[in-house]
Write a protein that holds these residues in place. Structure first.
Motif, short mmCIF file in Angstrom:
data_model
loop_
_atom_site.label_atom_id
_atom_site.label_comp_id
_atom_site.label_asym_id
_atom_site.label_seq_id
_atom_site.Cartn_x
_atom_site.Cartn_y
_atom_site.Cartn_z
N UNK A 152 13.85 41.22 33.48
CA UNK A 152 13.61 41.27 32.04
C UNK A 152 12.31 40.56 31.66
N UNK A 153 11.97 39.51 32.36
CA UNK A 153 10.76 38.75 32.06
C UNK A 153 9.49 39.54 32.39
N UNK A 154 9.62 40.51 33.27
CA UNK A 154 8.46 41.33 33.64
C UNK A 154 7.95 42.15 32.46
N UNK A 155 8.87 42.53 31.56
CA UNK A 155 8.46 43.32 30.39
C UNK A 155 7.42 42.60 29.55
N UNK A 156 7.53 41.28 29.45
CA UNK A 156 6.56 40.53 28.66
C UNK A 156 5.19 40.52 29.32
N UNK A 173 -9.63 38.54 28.32
CA UNK A 173 -9.45 37.10 28.53
C UNK A 173 -8.19 36.60 27.83
N UNK A 174 -7.97 37.08 26.61
CA UNK A 174 -6.78 36.68 25.87
C UNK A 174 -5.52 37.20 26.56
N UNK A 175 -5.58 38.40 27.12
CA UNK A 175 -4.45 38.94 27.86
C UNK A 175 -4.12 38.10 29.07
N UNK A 176 -5.17 37.65 29.78
CA UNK A 176 -4.93 36.81 30.95
C UNK A 176 -4.36 35.46 30.55
N UNK A 177 -4.82 34.91 29.45
CA UNK A 177 -4.27 33.65 28.96
C UNK A 177 -2.79 33.80 28.63
N UNK A 178 -2.45 34.93 28.05
CA UNK A 178 -1.05 35.19 27.71
C UNK A 178 -0.20 35.27 28.98
N UNK A 179 -0.70 35.99 29.98
CA UNK A 179 0.02 36.12 31.25
C UNK A 179 0.19 34.75 31.91
N UNK A 180 -0.88 33.98 31.95
CA UNK A 180 -0.80 32.65 32.56
C UNK A 180 0.21 31.76 31.83
N UNK A 181 0.22 31.87 30.49
CA UNK A 181 1.16 31.10 29.69
C UNK A 181 2.60 31.50 29.99
N UNK A 182 2.81 32.79 30.15
CA UNK A 182 4.15 33.28 30.47
C UNK A 182 4.62 32.74 31.82
N UNK A 214 10.65 48.01 21.55
CA UNK A 214 11.30 46.73 21.83
C UNK A 214 11.09 46.29 23.27
N UNK A 215 10.72 47.25 24.09
CA UNK A 215 10.39 46.97 25.49
C UNK A 215 9.59 48.18 25.99
N UNK A 216 8.97 48.05 27.12
CA UNK A 216 8.22 49.17 27.67
C UNK A 216 9.13 50.09 28.47
N UNK A 217 8.85 51.37 28.40
CA UNK A 217 9.61 52.34 29.19
C UNK A 217 9.16 52.33 30.65
N UNK A 218 8.05 51.64 30.95
CA UNK A 218 7.45 51.73 32.28
C UNK A 218 8.39 51.27 33.38
N UNK A 219 9.12 50.18 33.17
CA UNK A 219 10.01 49.74 34.26
C UNK A 219 11.29 50.56 34.30
N UNK A 220 11.61 51.26 33.20
CA UNK A 220 12.74 52.18 33.23
C UNK A 220 12.40 53.39 34.08
N UNK A 221 11.17 53.87 33.96
CA UNK A 221 10.72 55.00 34.78
C UNK A 221 10.87 54.69 36.27
#
Length: 348
Positions: free
Chosen positions: A190-194, A210-219, A274-281
Protein backbone atom coordinates in the motif's frame (compact mmCIF):
# COMPACT_ATOMS: atom_id res chain seq x y z
CA UNK A 1 7.38 18.35 1.12
CA UNK A 2 5.33 21.06 -0.53
CA UNK A 3 1.70 21.66 0.42
CA UNK A 4 0.48 20.20 -2.90
CA UNK A 5 2.23 16.96 -2.03
CA UNK A 6 0.56 16.75 1.37
CA UNK A 7 -2.86 17.36 -0.17
CA UNK A 8 -2.26 14.68 -2.79
CA UNK A 9 -1.26 12.12 -0.18
CA UNK A 10 -4.20 13.03 2.05
CA UNK A 11 -6.60 12.38 -0.80
CA UNK A 12 -4.93 9.06 -1.51
CA UNK A 13 -5.42 8.06 2.10
CA UNK A 14 -8.89 9.22 2.86
CA UNK A 15 -10.86 10.03 -0.28
CA UNK A 16 -14.57 10.68 0.08
CA UNK A 17 -16.92 8.60 2.14
CA UNK A 18 -19.47 6.50 0.36
CA UNK A 19 -22.97 7.91 0.12
CA UNK A 20 -24.95 4.86 -0.90
CA UNK A 21 -28.38 3.59 0.03
CA UNK A 22 -28.87 3.78 3.81
CA UNK A 23 -30.59 0.95 5.68
CA UNK A 24 -31.52 1.22 9.38
CA UNK A 25 -30.16 -1.06 12.08
CA UNK A 26 -33.53 -2.82 12.22
CA UNK A 27 -32.85 -4.13 8.70
CA UNK A 28 -30.21 -6.45 10.20
CA UNK A 29 -29.81 -9.13 12.83
CA UNK A 30 -27.10 -7.99 15.24
CA UNK A 31 -24.59 -10.38 16.82
CA UNK A 32 -21.66 -9.64 19.09
CA UNK A 33 -18.86 -12.15 18.65
CA UNK A 34 -15.52 -12.53 20.39
CA UNK A 35 -12.23 -14.34 19.89
CA UNK A 36 -9.02 -14.29 21.87
CA UNK A 37 -7.22 -12.31 19.16
CA UNK A 38 -9.96 -9.91 18.09
CA UNK A 39 -11.80 -9.41 21.39
CA UNK A 40 -15.51 -8.54 21.00
CA UNK A 41 -16.83 -7.20 17.70
CA UNK A 42 -20.22 -6.53 16.11
CA UNK A 43 -21.61 -8.03 12.94
CA UNK A 44 -24.88 -7.19 11.17
CA UNK A 45 -26.64 -9.74 8.97
CA UNK A 46 -29.57 -8.99 6.68
CA UNK A 47 -32.77 -10.63 7.93
CA UNK A 48 -34.01 -13.48 5.72
CA UNK A 49 -37.00 -12.56 3.57
CA UNK A 50 -37.83 -16.11 2.48
CA UNK A 51 -37.02 -19.52 3.95
CA UNK A 52 -34.38 -21.81 2.53
CA UNK A 53 -30.59 -21.81 2.16
CA UNK A 54 -28.93 -18.67 0.82
CA UNK A 55 -25.36 -17.75 -0.09
CA UNK A 56 -23.29 -15.83 2.45
CA UNK A 57 -21.77 -12.52 1.34
CA UNK A 58 -19.30 -10.79 3.70
CA UNK A 59 -18.98 -7.14 2.62
CA UNK A 60 -15.81 -5.38 3.81
CA UNK A 61 -15.90 -1.58 3.60
CA UNK A 62 -13.02 0.84 3.19
CA UNK A 63 -10.60 2.50 5.59
CA UNK A 64 -11.31 4.65 8.63
CA UNK A 65 -13.28 4.22 11.83
CA UNK A 66 -16.55 5.61 10.47
CA UNK A 67 -19.88 4.22 11.67
CA UNK A 68 -21.76 2.11 9.14
CA UNK A 69 -24.46 4.77 9.15
CA UNK A 70 -23.55 8.38 9.89
CA UNK A 71 -25.29 11.72 10.11
CA UNK A 72 -23.70 14.56 8.14
CA UNK A 73 -23.63 18.28 8.85
CA UNK A 74 -26.68 18.73 6.60
CA UNK A 75 -28.69 16.39 8.83
CA UNK A 76 -28.86 13.70 6.16
CA UNK A 77 -27.76 10.12 6.73
CA UNK A 78 -25.20 8.35 4.59
CA UNK A 79 -23.27 5.10 4.84
CA UNK A 80 -19.73 3.79 4.60
CA UNK A 81 -21.04 0.78 2.65
CA UNK A 82 -20.78 1.26 -1.11
CA UNK A 83 -23.07 -1.64 -2.02
CA UNK A 84 -26.84 -1.22 -2.25
CA UNK A 85 -27.47 -4.02 0.24
CA UNK A 86 -31.23 -3.95 -0.13
CA UNK A 87 -30.96 -5.07 -3.74
CA UNK A 88 -29.37 -8.37 -2.70
CA UNK A 89 -30.85 -9.05 0.76
CA UNK A 90 -33.54 -11.36 -0.65
CA UNK A 91 -31.03 -13.71 -2.26
CA UNK A 92 -28.02 -13.44 0.10
CA UNK A 93 -27.16 -13.19 3.74
CA UNK A 94 -25.24 -9.92 3.48
CA UNK A 95 -22.89 -9.32 6.42
CA UNK A 96 -21.18 -6.11 7.49
CA UNK A 97 -18.75 -5.71 10.37
CA UNK A 98 -18.26 -2.60 12.51
CA UNK A 99 -14.76 -1.27 13.12
CA UNK A 100 -13.38 -1.82 16.66
CA UNK A 101 -15.29 0.17 19.28
CA UNK A 102 -17.31 2.01 16.63
CA UNK A 103 -21.13 2.14 16.83
CA UNK A 104 -23.46 1.20 14.01
CA UNK A 105 -24.79 4.77 13.77
CA UNK A 106 -23.61 8.19 14.95
CA UNK A 107 -23.01 11.76 13.79
CA UNK A 108 -19.75 12.83 12.20
CA UNK A 109 -17.72 15.72 13.56
CA UNK A 110 -16.09 18.49 11.54
CA UNK A 111 -12.75 20.25 11.84
CA UNK A 112 -12.33 24.03 11.46
CA UNK A 113 -11.41 23.43 7.83
CA UNK A 114 -14.68 21.56 7.29
CA UNK A 115 -13.19 18.06 7.02
CA UNK A 116 -15.51 15.33 8.27
CA UNK A 117 -14.11 12.88 10.83
CA UNK A 118 -15.17 10.50 13.57
CA UNK A 119 -13.21 10.45 16.87
CA UNK A 120 -10.99 7.46 17.46
CA UNK A 121 -11.49 5.27 20.51
CA UNK A 122 -9.02 3.15 22.47
CA UNK A 123 -10.25 -0.15 20.98
CA UNK A 124 -9.80 1.12 17.45
CA UNK A 125 -6.24 2.32 18.09
CA UNK A 126 -5.22 -0.91 19.84
CA UNK A 127 -6.85 -3.44 17.51
CA UNK A 128 -7.24 -2.02 14.00
CA UNK A 129 -5.05 -3.93 11.60
CA UNK A 130 -5.21 -6.23 8.60
CA UNK A 131 -5.15 -9.20 10.95
CA UNK A 132 -8.08 -7.88 13.00
CA UNK A 133 -10.19 -7.26 9.92
CA UNK A 134 -9.41 -10.63 8.33
CA UNK A 135 -9.85 -12.61 11.54
CA UNK A 136 -13.18 -11.00 12.43
CA UNK A 137 -14.50 -11.78 8.94
CA UNK A 138 -13.29 -15.36 9.20
CA UNK A 139 -14.89 -15.76 12.63
CA UNK A 140 -18.17 -14.32 11.29
CA UNK A 141 -18.16 -16.93 8.52
CA UNK A 142 -17.61 -19.79 10.97
CA UNK A 143 -20.38 -18.49 13.24
CA UNK A 144 -22.96 -17.94 10.49
CA UNK A 145 -22.35 -21.23 8.72
CA UNK A 146 -23.52 -22.86 11.99
CA UNK A 147 -26.15 -20.27 12.92
CA UNK A 148 -27.92 -19.59 9.60
CA UNK A 149 -29.16 -21.69 6.70
CA UNK A 150 -26.15 -20.96 4.51
CA UNK A 151 -25.61 -22.39 1.03
CA UNK A 152 -21.97 -23.33 1.49
CA UNK A 153 -21.42 -23.54 -2.27
CA UNK A 154 -21.33 -19.74 -2.22
CA UNK A 155 -19.46 -18.15 0.66
CA UNK A 156 -18.28 -14.85 -0.80
CA UNK A 157 -15.93 -12.24 0.59
CA UNK A 158 -16.33 -8.90 -1.20
CA UNK A 159 -14.10 -5.96 -0.31
CA UNK A 160 -14.14 -2.33 -1.37
CA UNK A 161 -11.03 -0.08 -1.28
CA UNK A 162 -9.16 -1.09 1.89
CA UNK A 163 -11.65 -3.95 2.24
CA UNK A 164 -10.32 -5.18 -1.10
CA UNK A 165 -6.93 -5.67 0.54
CA UNK A 166 -8.53 -7.69 3.33
CA UNK A 167 -10.73 -10.00 1.24
CA UNK A 168 -8.02 -12.33 -0.14
CA UNK A 169 -6.50 -12.65 3.31
CA UNK A 170 -9.86 -13.85 4.67
CA UNK A 171 -9.93 -16.57 2.02
CA UNK A 172 -6.39 -17.65 2.96
CA UNK A 173 -7.48 -17.96 6.60
CA UNK A 174 -10.84 -19.62 6.01
CA UNK A 175 -11.23 -22.48 3.54
CA UNK A 176 -15.02 -22.12 3.58
CA UNK A 177 -14.68 -19.09 1.27
CA UNK A 178 -15.60 -20.00 -2.31
CA UNK A 179 -15.36 -16.63 -4.13
CA UNK A 180 -13.38 -13.42 -3.61
CA UNK A 181 -14.31 -10.03 -5.08
CA UNK A 182 -11.96 -7.04 -4.79
CA UNK A 183 -13.04 -3.52 -5.78
CA UNK A 184 -10.50 -0.71 -6.31
CA UNK A 185 -7.85 -1.90 -3.87
CA UNK A 186 -4.11 -2.02 -4.44
CA UNK A 187 -2.35 -5.29 -5.28
CA UNK A 188 1.13 -4.37 -4.08
CA UNK A 189 2.45 -2.78 -0.87
CA UNK A 190 0.00 0.00 0.00
CA UNK A 191 2.86 2.39 0.73
CA UNK A 192 4.16 1.95 -2.82
CA UNK A 193 1.14 3.85 -4.16
CA UNK A 194 2.40 7.04 -2.52
CA UNK A 195 5.78 6.64 -4.20
CA UNK A 196 4.10 6.13 -7.57
CA UNK A 197 1.93 9.18 -6.89
CA UNK A 198 4.95 11.36 -6.22
CA UNK A 199 6.68 10.20 -9.40
CA UNK A 200 3.54 10.79 -11.48
CA UNK A 201 3.20 14.33 -10.15
CA UNK A 202 6.77 15.06 -11.22
CA UNK A 203 6.35 13.32 -14.57
CA UNK A 204 3.18 15.29 -15.36
CA UNK A 205 4.83 18.58 -14.45
CA UNK A 206 2.62 19.32 -11.45
CA UNK A 207 5.80 19.55 -9.39
CA UNK A 208 9.46 19.69 -10.42
CA UNK A 209 11.64 16.59 -10.63
CA UNK A 210 13.59 17.85 -7.62
CA UNK A 211 10.40 18.30 -5.61
CA UNK A 212 9.28 14.81 -6.61
CA UNK A 213 12.55 13.35 -5.38
CA UNK A 214 12.26 15.26 -2.11
CA UNK A 215 8.79 13.81 -1.66
CA UNK A 216 10.05 10.27 -2.33
CA UNK A 217 12.95 10.70 0.09
CA UNK A 218 10.56 12.04 2.73
CA UNK A 219 8.28 9.06 2.27
CA UNK A 220 11.14 6.60 2.70
CA UNK A 221 12.12 8.28 5.96
CA UNK A 222 8.56 7.86 7.24
CA UNK A 223 8.41 4.25 6.09
CA UNK A 224 11.63 3.46 7.92
CA UNK A 225 10.06 4.73 11.14
CA UNK A 226 6.97 2.57 10.61
CA UNK A 227 8.95 -0.62 10.05
CA UNK A 228 11.26 0.11 12.99
CA UNK A 229 8.21 0.13 15.31
CA UNK A 230 5.65 -2.01 13.47
CA UNK A 231 3.42 -2.68 16.48
CA UNK A 232 3.24 0.86 17.82
CA UNK A 233 -0.27 2.19 18.41
CA UNK A 234 0.91 5.50 19.87
CA UNK A 235 2.86 6.71 16.84
CA UNK A 236 0.95 7.67 13.72
CA UNK A 237 1.51 8.51 10.09
CA UNK A 238 -1.25 10.31 8.22
CA UNK A 239 -3.90 9.60 10.80
CA UNK A 240 -3.30 5.87 11.25
CA UNK A 241 -1.06 3.98 13.66
CA UNK A 242 2.20 2.32 12.72
CA UNK A 243 0.47 -0.97 13.56
CA UNK A 244 -2.15 -0.33 10.92
CA UNK A 245 0.37 0.55 8.21
CA UNK A 246 2.79 -2.27 8.97
CA UNK A 247 0.07 -4.92 9.22
CA UNK A 248 -1.44 -3.98 5.88
CA UNK A 249 1.97 -4.18 4.19
CA UNK A 250 3.66 -7.21 5.77
CA UNK A 251 1.98 -9.34 3.10
CA UNK A 252 0.54 -7.78 -0.03
CA UNK A 253 -2.94 -8.46 -1.40
CA UNK A 254 -1.30 -9.98 -4.47
CA UNK A 255 0.67 -12.45 -2.35
CA UNK A 256 -2.57 -13.58 -0.73
CA UNK A 257 -4.38 -13.75 -4.08
CA UNK A 258 -1.67 -16.00 -5.51
CA UNK A 259 -2.16 -18.49 -2.66
CA UNK A 260 -5.79 -19.02 -3.69
CA UNK A 261 -7.25 -21.47 -6.20
CA UNK A 262 -10.83 -20.26 -5.88
CA UNK A 263 -12.26 -17.69 -8.33
CA UNK A 264 -11.17 -14.07 -7.79
CA UNK A 265 -12.74 -11.00 -9.39
CA UNK A 266 -10.59 -7.85 -9.37
CA UNK A 267 -12.37 -4.64 -10.41
CA UNK A 268 -10.59 -1.34 -11.11
CA UNK A 269 -11.36 2.21 -12.15
CA UNK A 270 -9.08 3.43 -14.93
CA UNK A 271 -9.15 6.96 -13.53
CA UNK A 272 -9.07 6.05 -9.87
CA UNK A 273 -8.37 9.30 -8.01
CA UNK A 274 -7.73 7.60 -4.68
CA UNK A 275 -4.88 5.37 -5.76
CA UNK A 276 -3.10 4.50 -8.98
CA UNK A 277 -4.35 1.69 -11.17
CA UNK A 278 -0.75 0.87 -12.09
CA UNK A 279 -0.12 -1.65 -9.32
CA UNK A 280 -3.54 -3.20 -9.92
CA UNK A 281 -2.55 -3.85 -13.53
CA UNK A 282 0.46 -5.77 -12.24
CA UNK A 283 -1.74 -8.40 -10.57
CA UNK A 284 -3.05 -9.69 -13.89
CA UNK A 285 0.49 -9.86 -15.28
CA UNK A 286 1.67 -11.91 -12.31
CA UNK A 287 -1.21 -14.38 -12.67
CA UNK A 288 -0.33 -14.81 -16.34
CA UNK A 289 3.36 -15.30 -15.52
CA UNK A 290 2.53 -18.04 -13.02
CA UNK A 291 0.00 -19.71 -15.33
CA UNK A 292 -2.86 -19.20 -12.87
CA UNK A 293 -6.31 -18.87 -14.43
CA UNK A 294 -8.52 -18.04 -11.46
CA UNK A 295 -8.34 -14.23 -11.73
CA UNK A 296 -10.86 -12.15 -13.68
CA UNK A 297 -9.66 -8.56 -14.11
CA UNK A 298 -12.35 -6.03 -15.00
CA UNK A 299 -11.54 -2.35 -15.62
CA UNK A 300 -13.99 0.52 -16.02
CA UNK A 301 -11.63 2.75 -18.05
CA UNK A 302 -13.24 6.11 -17.27
CA UNK A 303 -14.33 5.45 -13.69
CA UNK A 304 -12.85 6.96 -10.53
CA UNK A 305 -12.53 5.29 -7.11
CA UNK A 306 -16.32 5.41 -6.65
CA UNK A 307 -17.13 4.33 -10.21
CA UNK A 308 -18.18 7.82 -11.19
CA UNK A 309 -17.40 8.76 -14.78
CA UNK A 310 -17.02 12.09 -16.52
CA UNK A 311 -16.87 12.31 -20.31
CA UNK A 312 -17.02 15.28 -22.62
CA UNK A 313 -19.76 14.70 -25.18
CA UNK A 314 -20.47 17.41 -27.74
CA UNK A 315 -18.55 19.90 -25.64
CA UNK A 316 -20.48 19.14 -22.46
CA UNK A 317 -19.42 17.13 -19.40
CA UNK A 318 -21.55 14.01 -19.04
CA UNK A 319 -21.53 12.31 -15.62
CA UNK A 320 -22.40 8.64 -15.18
CA UNK A 321 -22.65 6.66 -11.95
CA UNK A 322 -21.51 3.06 -12.45
CA UNK A 323 -21.31 2.00 -8.81
CA UNK A 324 -24.43 -0.17 -8.83
CA UNK A 325 -23.46 -1.52 -12.25
CA UNK A 326 -20.06 -2.62 -10.92
CA UNK A 327 -21.64 -4.46 -7.99
CA UNK A 328 -24.17 -6.15 -10.28
CA UNK A 329 -21.31 -7.22 -12.54
CA UNK A 330 -19.75 -8.92 -9.52
CA UNK A 331 -22.99 -10.71 -8.62
CA UNK A 332 -23.40 -11.90 -12.23
CA UNK A 333 -19.80 -13.12 -12.19
CA UNK A 334 -20.38 -15.05 -8.95
CA UNK A 335 -23.41 -16.77 -10.46
CA UNK A 336 -21.51 -17.63 -13.65
CA UNK A 337 -18.18 -18.92 -12.35
CA UNK A 338 -17.42 -22.43 -11.18
CA UNK A 339 -15.32 -23.06 -8.08
CA UNK A 340 -12.33 -24.02 -10.19
CA UNK A 341 -9.25 -22.22 -11.42
CA UNK A 342 -11.03 -20.98 -14.56
CA UNK A 343 -12.21 -17.62 -15.80
CA UNK A 344 -16.01 -17.48 -16.36
CA UNK A 345 -17.75 -16.12 -19.40
CA UNK A 346 -20.32 -13.45 -18.53
CA UNK A 347 -21.93 -10.60 -20.40
CA UNK A 348 -19.74 -7.51 -20.64
Amino acid sequence: MKKAGYIFLFLLLHGLLAAGQVFPKSFFEHYQLSTKKTKSFDIYVTKPVVKGPKPLLIYLDGSGNYPIEYKTKSGRYATSIAMNIGRYAKDYYVVIISKPGTPFSDSLQYSHSGRAFYPENASYKELYSLNWRAETASAAIDFLVKKADVDQNKVIVMGYSEGSQVAPRVAVLNKKVTHVVCFVGNALNQLYDFLIGARLQAYSGKISAEEGQQMVDSLYREYAKIYEKPTSVTENWYGESYLKWSSFTQTTPLENMLKLHIPILYVAGGRDNNQTILDMDYAKLEFLRKGKKNLTYKVYPNADHYFQEEKVVDGKVKKTDRLDEAHQYAIDWINAVNQTEQTPTIDK
